[in-house]
Design a protein around this motif. Structure first.
Motif, PDB file in Angstrom:
ATOM      1  N   LEU A   6       1.175   7.079  -0.809  1.00 13.27           N
ATOM      2  CA  LEU A   6       2.244   6.288  -1.390  1.00 13.27           C
ATOM      3  C   LEU A   6       3.499   6.409  -0.544  1.00 13.27           C
ATOM      4  CD1 LEU A   6       3.263   4.536  -3.737  1.00 13.27           C
ATOM      5  CD2 LEU A   6       3.879   6.650  -4.930  1.00 13.27           C
ATOM      6  N   LEU A   7       3.707   7.622   0.042  1.00  8.63           N
ATOM      7  CA  LEU A   7       4.836   7.855   0.943  1.00  8.63           C
ATOM      8  C   LEU A   7       4.299   8.524   2.192  1.00  8.63           C
ATOM      9  CD1 LEU A   7       7.894   7.909   1.589  1.00  8.63           C
ATOM     10  CD2 LEU A   7       7.978  10.147   0.435  1.00  8.63           C
ATOM     11  N   ASP A   8       4.543   7.917   3.369  1.00  6.20           N
ATOM     12  CA  ASP A   8       4.036   8.441   4.643  1.00  6.20           C
ATOM     13  C   ASP A   8       5.236   8.680   5.544  1.00  6.20           C
ATOM     14  OD1 ASP A   8       2.926   8.953   7.112  1.00  6.20           O
ATOM     15  OD2 ASP A   8       1.357   7.445   6.916  1.00  6.20           O
TER      16      ASP A   8
ATOM     17  N   PRO B 206       2.144   2.755   6.550  1.00 10.08           N
ATOM     18  CA  PRO B 206       1.729   3.972   5.826  1.00 10.08           C
ATOM     19  C   PRO B 206       0.216   4.111   5.797  1.00 10.08           C
ATOM     20  CG  PRO B 206       2.439   2.278   4.295  1.00 10.08           C
ATOM     21  CD  PRO B 206       2.777   1.766   5.667  1.00 10.08           C
ATOM     22  N   GLY B 207      -0.267   5.353   5.684  1.00 11.65           N
ATOM     23  CA  GLY B 207      -1.691   5.602   5.568  1.00 11.65           C
ATOM     24  C   GLY B 207      -2.249   4.974   4.305  1.00 11.65           C
ATOM     25  N   ASN B 208      -3.555   4.665   4.357  1.00  6.17           N
ATOM     26  CA  ASN B 208      -4.183   3.949   3.247  1.00  6.17           C
ATOM     27  C   ASN B 208      -4.113   4.717   1.928  1.00  6.17           C
ATOM     28  OD1 ASN B 208      -4.864   1.812   4.930  1.00  6.17           O
ATOM     29  ND2 ASN B 208      -6.858   2.714   5.461  1.00  6.17           N
ATOM     30  N   SER B 209      -4.135   6.070   2.005  1.00  5.19           N
ATOM     31  CA  SER B 209      -4.154   6.858   0.778  1.00  5.19           C
ATOM     32  C   SER B 209      -2.782   7.411   0.403  1.00  5.19           C
ATOM     33  CB  SER B 209      -5.138   8.029   0.932  1.00  5.19           C
ATOM     34  OG  SER B 209      -4.703   8.888   1.979  1.00  5.19           O
TER      35      SER B 209
ATOM     36  N   GLN C 113       0.806  -1.219   0.000  1.00  2.00           N
ATOM     37  CA  GLN C 113       0.000   0.000   0.000  1.00  2.00           C
ATOM     38  C   GLN C 113       0.838   1.267   0.000  1.00  2.00           C
ATOM     39  OE1 GLN C 113      -1.886  -0.799   3.851  1.00  2.00           O
ATOM     40  NE2 GLN C 113      -1.089   1.165   4.573  1.00  2.00           N
ATOM     41  N   GLY C 114       2.156   1.233   0.177  1.00  2.00           N
ATOM     42  CA  GLY C 114       2.989   2.415   0.141  1.00  2.00           C
ATOM     43  C   GLY C 114       4.226   2.239   0.992  1.00  2.00           C
TER      44      GLY C 114
END
Length: 816
Positions: A309-311, A304-307, A293-294
């Motif tokens: 790509l880079l957190d 990482p957050g669901n939305s 997911q990222g």
């Protein structure tokens, strides 16, 4: 009766008056009585050939013998009035005689000369109109004094009747009799179609150069010149001699292999942690998760957050993105939409979406205009106005400040702060970066004049800062106010105007939503319009005006105001030394008087004014331009320079104008923007301000060759003024004075033709203002940033210093 008319027509002239002689006749009555008079009819005109109608005048008529300097035979006076056509009639011989008897004049003895004198005011201060010989002697008068044969002898017998003689040749047609009285005027015919525009007349010869004026004071020291280029690199000195290589030492023996060391401990860590070296050893305490997911970077082992790509997560650090200046940013090849960099020129993150934009634009400039009496058009959803005026102290040392109104209603000023004009509570004289003026309400517009700022809020109230010696703050006193003051008794105001000059003699007016006007401040020449010459410490109404659509106030210490009404009339008041009120005379007016011969609807009024010198021009809705006042350098645009006018005259050859601008004070220059996006210019041109490649003043409009013009702006005082054109493609072209880089092309050479400003490609608005040293300019770019260039002696460009800028640069800290 029969009339014998002298065949010769006379024209008598003086510097003040012209007399055109229509008829000079002697009348002989049917019953044979010898006439005792000569009918004299003429038309009175002024020095310009205009008739003088319905005015009492006095005449002195003299009969001289043998020459114009001969003996006076007869003299008499007449007191008459001209009619609607400037015409009058008298009978020489029937006036009040002061020398001789008309009946005793011997017309046959010698040649006779008629001398005419006039007093246009109907008194006895006669001026000589001229003298001319009476080459045809009136028959009846001659007959009275002629000799006849002796008839006393007895007549002889009558002879036989002679045959009838042949008919003689047709006699010559007698001279035309005197002009009859003008009949009653017929009904007004329909107005004919407008004829085609005539060609512009050739420019008259250059007048002689005037005498050299007195030596002016030494000007301020110019800016420091650029550092010269570095000199060439000196030659490298000769190398010293190579030392001898020492002999190699003997090869040492290879040492024995040491024992195998123990295996070191493994670094302890958790799943998904990454290694880093802390300067002493390797540790595992950071997380780099690469999942479907990222990617997550953090110290808490979080996914990482669901939305995302880079957190990236941290509580004591940030992300450092690429840093570069505007030129480096613009050199990025094919930037993708959403690309982010940090721009070091404007200290802001920039992002790309078709064009580069900055994220510091919540208070960015989206509209621009010059403070004072301008009417800038709406651009975008917000607003920003630029304004700066000269602050002149002893020996005409000029100081300047500049203000910008942000879209959130903040007014920010920079530059000179004498007389507490920034309203900050202290007067520290110079502020090199923008400072917010402390008005509690959102500012809608503002105007400036010398050492004052007047601000109109969105609520319709008016606030003011600066000098108050004549009550120009409108707060009921003349005391100093170090902060912002609210103008008394004003609500529901829709527009404000201000004017002032070097003596702090400032005033202001406000147009209210009920279409009435109120003014306050200095009133030495009636600029309050309230019928007095007393200063007003509070706003006072101009009670004689109603249904006011708009207004203008200009002229510095010698201010005058104009207002145009719903009935398409224009009314002006105040100082009138050069006829700037347009009412037909040069007397100051403390109450509004109607501008003569001018009807609207009107679009805009502009002025080029300095002290008492003042030229005022108006743009009408029909696209024509009309001017009046001072005309020293052809500012009226009607083709006749140096002929001041106290009533409006039409500027030649312009019938499709959509905007007009002015600059230069006494040395006024004017531009009109036409409906086809070209321009015309006229007036003073000593430093190339008209853009036609010369420095010759132009009394009629010329075409400087600009096309695609969206807006014109002009600024600067005296001869040190500059004009710039904002074109529809977003570029800017300037011409005129360039002593401090006002042209924006990287040098200080005056430009007599429009020259492109460097580094400006996507401007959407422009404003120019200036001081004794010349103009400084500002433009707003499409991305909301503001660039400025030109004179900066008081930090008025907001760049953080007092360096003059020969090319545009960004204002610093505008959004702080």
């Amino acid at each position: 009766m029969k009339n014998i008319k002298l065949k010769k027509q006379f024209i008598f002239a003086s510097p003040r008056l012209l007399l055109t002689l229509i008829g000079l006749l002697v009348s002989s009555f049917l019953w044979g009585q010898v006439p005792e008079g000569v009918n004299y009819q003429a038309i009175a005109r002024d020095a310009n050939g205009n008739i003088i109608p319905n005015q009492s005048i006095s005449l002195r008529m003299s009969i001289l013998e043998n020459s114009i300097n001969g003996n006076l035979v007869y003299e008499e006076s007449h007191f008459v009035s001209t009619d609607d056509l400037g015409q009058f009639s008298i009978q020489i011989g029937q006036g009040t005689a002061s020398q001789g008897v008309f009946a005793n004049v011997n017309w046959g003895a010698s040649s006779k000369f008629l001398q005419v004198e006039m007093d246009v005011n109907g008194g006895s201060n006669f001026s000589l109109m001229g003298s001319n010989e009476l080459v045809s002697v009136p028959y009846a008068l001659f007959a009275k004094t002629a000799n006849f044969a002796d008839s006393s002898a007895n007549p002889g017998p009558a002879g036989p009747q002679g045959q009838t003689g042949a008919v003689g040749p047709q006699g010559q047609t007698g001279a035309v009799g005197p002009q009859g009285q003008t009949g009653a005027a017929g009904p007004q015919g329909q107005t004919g179609a407008v004829g085609p525009q005539g060609q512009t007349g050739a420019v008259g010869p250059q007048g002689q150069t005037g005498a050299v004026g007195p030596q002016g004071q030494t000007g301020a020291v110019g800016p420091q010149g650029l550092t010269g280029a570095a000199g060439p690199q000196g030659q490298t000195g000769a190398a010293g001699p190579q030392g001898q290589t020492g002999a190699a030492g003997p090869q040492g023996q290879t040492g024995a292999v040491g024992p195998q060391g123990p295996v070191g401990p493994l670094v302890a860590g958790s799943t998904n942690q990454t290694l880093r070296h802390n300067g002493t050893s390797w540790v595992a305490d950071s997380t780099l998760l690469n999942t479907s997911q990222g990617v997550a970077i953090n110290l808490s082992n979080s996914l990482p957050g669901n939305s995302a790509l880079l957190d990236v997560s941290a509580d004591d650090k940030g992300i450092l993105i690429p840093r570069m200046n505007t030129s480096q940013r613009d050199n990025i090849s094919n930037p993708a939409n959403g690309l982010i960099v940090y721009n070091t020129d404007d200290d802001c993150i920039n992002y790309f979406t078709t064009t580069w934009k900055n994220i510091c634009g919540s208070d960015s400039a989206v509209q621009i205009g010059v403070g004072g009496n301008s009417n800038p058009g709406s651009v975008g959803s917000g607003r920003v106005f630029l304004a700066a005026k000269s602050l002149v102290e002893g020996h005409h040392y000029s100081r300047s400040f500049n203000c910008i109104l942000m879209e959130n209603g903040e007014l920010k000023c920079m530059g000179y702060d004498g007389d507490y004009v920034h309203g900050a509570g202290t007067s520290n004289f110079e502020k090199y970066t923008p400072q917010t003026i402390g008005v509690c309400d959102s500012v809608k517009s503002f105007v400036t004049a010398y050492a004052n700022i007047w601000m109109l809020t969105e609520k319709g109230d008016v606030f003011a800062t600066g000098y108050n010696g004549h009550g120009q703050l409108g707060n009921g006193s003349t005391g100093s106010i170090y902060t912002v003051a609210k103008v008394n008794n004003l609500t529901d105001v829709s527009k404000i105007a201000g004017s002032g000059g070097v003596d702090h003699a400032n005033c202001a007016c406000a147009l209210k939503s009920d279409s009435t006007l109120s003014c306050w401040g200095y009133n030495g020449y009636g600029q309050m319009g309230n019928g007095t010459n007393n200063n007003s410490l509070n706003p006072t109404s101009i009670t004689t005006l109603s249904e006011v659509l708009d207004m203008q106030l200009a002229g510095g210490n010698y201010a005058s105001g104009c207002a145009w009404l719903a009935d398409s009339t224009m009314w002006c008041w105040g100082y009138n030394g050069y006829g700037q009120l347009g009412n037909g005379n040069n007397s100051n007016q403390s109450s509004p008087v109607q501008v003569q011969g001018l009807t609207g609807p009107f679009v805009k009024v502009v002025s080029a004014a300095n002290r008492s010198y003042h030229t005022r021009c108006v743009l009408k809705e029909d696209g024509t331009v009309w001017c009046w006042g001072s005309d020293e350098f052809g500012q009226l645009g009607n083709g006749t320079p140096n002929q001041n006018r106290n009533t409006p005259v039409q500027v030649l050859g312009i019938n499709n104008a959509v905007d007009i601008v002015a600059a230069g004070g006494r040395y006024g220059s004017f531009y009109a923007v036409l409906s086809d996006s070209t321009v015309r210019s006229w007036g003073y041109n000593g430093r190339g301000q008209l853009g036609n490649g010369t420095t010759i003043h132009q009394p009629a409009p010329i075409n400087p060759g600009l096309s695609g013009v969206k807006k014109m702006a002009g600024g600067g005082s005296s001869t040190y003024h500059t004009f710039c054109a904002l074109k529809t493609d977003g570029t800017v072209m300037c011409n005129g004075y360039n002593g401090y880089g006002q042209i924006g092309n990287g040098n200080t050479t005056n430009a007599t033709t429009p020259t492109q400003v460097l580094g400006i490609w996507k401007a959407k608005d422009i404003a120019i203002t200036g001081n004794t040293y010349g103009a400084f300019s500002m433009v707003i770019l499409e991305d909301g940033r503001v660039k400025t260039w030109g004179y900066n002696g008081n930090g008025n460009l907001g760049t953080g210093n007092t360096n003059h800028y020969y090319v545009p640069t960004f204002i610093r800290n505008l959004n702080d």
